[in-house]
Design a protein around this motif. Structure first.
Motif, mmCIF file in Angstrom:
data_model
loop_
_atom_site.group_PDB
_atom_site.id
_atom_site.type_symbol
_atom_site.label_atom_id
_atom_site.label_comp_id
_atom_site.label_asym_id
_atom_site.label_seq_id
_atom_site.Cartn_x
_atom_site.Cartn_y
_atom_site.Cartn_z
ATOM 1 N N ASP A 23 0.791 -1.214 -0.028
ATOM 2 C CA ASP A 23 -0.025 -0.194 -0.100
ATOM 3 C C ASP A 23 0.929 1.418 -0.031
ATOM 4 O O ASP A 23 1.485 1.531 1.012
ATOM 5 C CB ASP A 23 -0.969 0.045 1.307
ATOM 6 N N ASN A 25 -0.118 4.278 -0.425
ATOM 7 C CA ASN A 25 -0.490 5.528 0.430
ATOM 8 C C ASN A 25 -0.001 5.312 2.107
ATOM 9 O O ASN A 25 0.317 6.368 2.669
ATOM 10 C CB ASN A 25 -1.928 5.720 0.314
ATOM 11 N N ASN A 28 3.754 6.161 2.249
ATOM 12 C CA ASN A 28 3.937 7.744 2.410
ATOM 13 C C ASN A 28 3.353 8.216 3.737
ATOM 14 O O ASN A 28 4.175 9.140 4.264
ATOM 15 C CB ASN A 28 3.123 8.512 1.288
ATOM 16 N N GLU A 29 2.298 7.600 4.302
ATOM 17 C CA GLU A 29 1.605 8.246 5.563
ATOM 18 C C GLU A 29 2.846 7.785 6.673
ATOM 19 O O GLU A 29 3.023 8.581 7.605
ATOM 20 C CB GLU A 29 0.424 7.764 5.939
#
Length: 185
Positions: A23, A25, A28-29
């Motif tokens: 994943d 995203n 990045n988080e």
């Protein structure tokens, strides 16, 4: 004393697990949620002049290792262990090659602080950094992990790969060293 709540640590661990499953995203988080702590640790251990490079190297290791992260500890603890290993690898690499020159604190103090900055604060920052750097590396690491970054003694022990009593004694010795230095002035 921990600067991160249990809920925040669980969220970061979940992000790491999701990132490990591909994943982007979540990756990045995860990086956004942890990057400041990694940089601060590395700046305290190796110096602010190399913290950016070491942080980048740490996250390169993270990206290649996330698929094997099994959450046996919090993702933050795992990440700080990787950052610490990156710092140690850098020390080994630096010792293996000849040194050219290094900026000394006196040279840095002679430079002008940023416009609008209080010169007294600049001097105190240089003094504090010099005191930290004067500590033996193991004591500095224990002090930074527990007192600057706010990790529990247990988490710091896992990050450093030592027993909890070792971290406690290193912090106590670092505090004693700092107090003795202050009393000498």
């Amino acid at each position: 004393m921990s600067y991160h709540s249990a809920r925040e640590d669980e969220r970061v661990t979940e992000l790491a697990l999701r990132a490990g499953r591909g994943d982007r995203n979540a990756l990045n988080e995860f990086i956004r949620a942890t990057q400041d702590d990694v940089w601060r640790l590395l700046a305290h251990l190796g110096g602010p002049e190399i913290a950016d490079d070491l942080t980048q190297e740490t996250y390169l290791k993270v990206i290649s290792s996330l698929s094997s992260f099994a959450a046996r500890s919090s993702a933050r603890t795992w990440l700080m262990s990787l950052a610490r290993r990156t710092w140690i690898d850098n020390i080994r690499h630096e010792r293996a090659r000849p040194r050219k020159s290094a900026t000394e604190y006196e040279d840095a103090a002679a430079e002008h602080p940023a416009r609008g900055a209080d010169p007294g604060e600049w001097s105190e920052m240089i003094d504090a950094r010099a005191l930290l750097d004067a500590l033996p590396a193991d004591r500095r690491e224990a002090l930074v992990l527990t007192q600057v970054l706010g990790y529990s003694y247990e988490e710091a022990a896992r990050i450093a790969g030592v027993r909890i009593g070792t971290i406690r004694s290193r912090v106590a010795r670092a505090r004693r060293d700092l107090i003795q230095h202050q009393e000498q002035e």
